[in-house]
Design a protein around this motif. Structure first.
Motif, PDB file in Angstrom:
ATOM      1  N   VAL A   1       0.851  -1.194   0.000  1.00  0.00           N
ATOM      2  CA  VAL A   1       0.000   0.000   0.000  1.00  0.00           C
ATOM      3  C   VAL A   1       0.886   1.244   0.000  1.00  0.00           C
ATOM      4  O   VAL A   1       0.646   2.191  -0.754  1.00  0.00           O
ATOM      5  CB  VAL A   1      -0.956  -0.005   1.218  1.00  0.00           C
ATOM      6  N   ALA A   2       1.932   1.237   0.815  1.00  0.00           N
ATOM      7  CA  ALA A   2       2.850   2.381   0.879  1.00  0.00           C
ATOM      8  C   ALA A   2       3.555   2.605  -0.451  1.00  0.00           C
ATOM      9  O   ALA A   2       3.719   3.748  -0.898  1.00  0.00           O
ATOM     10  CB  ALA A   2       3.872   2.171   1.995  1.00  0.00           C
ATOM     11  N   ILE A   3       3.954   1.531  -1.111  1.00  0.00           N
ATOM     12  CA  ILE A   3       4.604   1.647  -2.423  1.00  0.00           C
ATOM     13  C   ILE A   3       3.648   2.272  -3.425  1.00  0.00           C
ATOM     14  O   ILE A   3       4.002   3.204  -4.149  1.00  0.00           O
ATOM     15  CB  ILE A   3       5.107   0.272  -2.913  1.00  0.00           C
TER      16      ILE A   3
ATOM     17  N   VAL B   1      13.619   2.321  -1.086  1.00  0.00           N
ATOM     18  CA  VAL B   1      14.185   1.819   0.162  1.00  0.00           C
ATOM     19  C   VAL B   1      14.188   2.934   1.202  1.00  0.00           C
ATOM     20  O   VAL B   1      13.765   2.729   2.346  1.00  0.00           O
ATOM     21  CB  VAL B   1      15.613   1.266  -0.061  1.00  0.00           C
ATOM     22  N   ASP B   2      14.633   4.112   0.818  1.00  0.00           N
ATOM     23  CA  ASP B   2      14.629   5.245   1.750  1.00  0.00           C
ATOM     24  C   ASP B   2      13.210   5.684   2.091  1.00  0.00           C
ATOM     25  O   ASP B   2      12.912   6.010   3.239  1.00  0.00           O
ATOM     26  CB  ASP B   2      15.397   6.435   1.155  1.00  0.00           C
ATOM     27  N   GLU B   3      12.331   5.688   1.104  1.00  0.00           N
ATOM     28  CA  GLU B   3      10.962   6.156   1.302  1.00  0.00           C
ATOM     29  C   GLU B   3      10.156   5.214   2.195  1.00  0.00           C
ATOM     30  O   GLU B   3       9.452   5.650   3.090  1.00  0.00           O
ATOM     31  CB  GLU B   3      10.262   6.310  -0.052  1.00  0.00           C
ATOM     32  N   ILE B   4      10.257   3.913   1.944  1.00  0.00           N
ATOM     33  CA  ILE B   4       9.443   2.931   2.664  1.00  0.00           C
ATOM     34  C   ILE B   4      10.136   2.475   3.960  1.00  0.00           C
ATOM     35  O   ILE B   4       9.477   2.153   4.932  1.00  0.00           O
ATOM     36  CB  ILE B   4       9.126   1.712   1.765  1.00  0.00           C
ATOM     37  N   GLY B   5      11.452   2.449   3.952  1.00  0.00           N
ATOM     38  CA  GLY B   5      12.184   2.077   5.160  1.00  0.00           C
ATOM     39  C   GLY B   5      12.370   0.586   5.365  1.00  0.00           C
ATOM     40  O   GLY B   5      12.545   0.137   6.489  1.00  0.00           O
ATOM     41  N   LEU B   6      12.320  -0.173   4.299  1.00  0.00           N
ATOM     42  CA  LEU B   6      12.551  -1.613   4.374  1.00  0.00           C
ATOM     43  C   LEU B   6      13.791  -1.971   3.561  1.00  0.00           C
ATOM     44  O   LEU B   6      14.263  -1.175   2.756  1.00  0.00           O
ATOM     45  CB  LEU B   6      11.334  -2.373   3.826  1.00  0.00           C
TER      46      LEU B   6
END
Length: 109
Positions: A29-31, A47-52
């Motif tokens: 959903v975040a993506i 990776v930076d935006e979602i944090g995974l």
């Protein structure tokens, strides 16, 4: 628990279940939300935006792409992803029809 026998259900029921499964993870959903927010293709800043971890993001992108909600193109050494607007519209129509079922005449409980 036994295997689900998808052939017992209609194509529409199976499709709704697949859509729900794919968008049923908060990272996906975040993506999708990020792709809509930037209104452009993204080539690696997820990776930076979602944090995974990159591997986790890649797996979620694979699932979204497999369902057809996003599409990817190779640009140099990276793959850029964006919303597949045609498939998004189809998914939206299927889910809207399902969610807009009238329950106003329900006399249960």
């Amino acid at each position: 628990m036994g295997l689900i026998k998808t052939e017992k259900f209609t194509n529409q029921q199976n499709e709704i279940a697949l859509i729900a499964k794919v968008i049923g993870h908060p990272a996906r959903v975040a993506i999708l939300q990020h792709l809509f927010k930037i209104n452009a293709c993204v080539c690696g800043d997820l990776v930076d935006e979602i944090g995974l971890a990159q591997s986790t993001i890649s797996q979620h992108l694979k699932e979204l792409k497999h369902m057809g909600l996003i599409k990817g193109s190779v640009e140099g050494t990276s793959v850029c992803y964006c919303i597949d607007t045609e498939n998004w519209s189809k998914m939206k129509q299927i889910m809207t029809q399902f969610l807009d079922q009238d329950v106003s005449n329900n006399t249960c409980c």
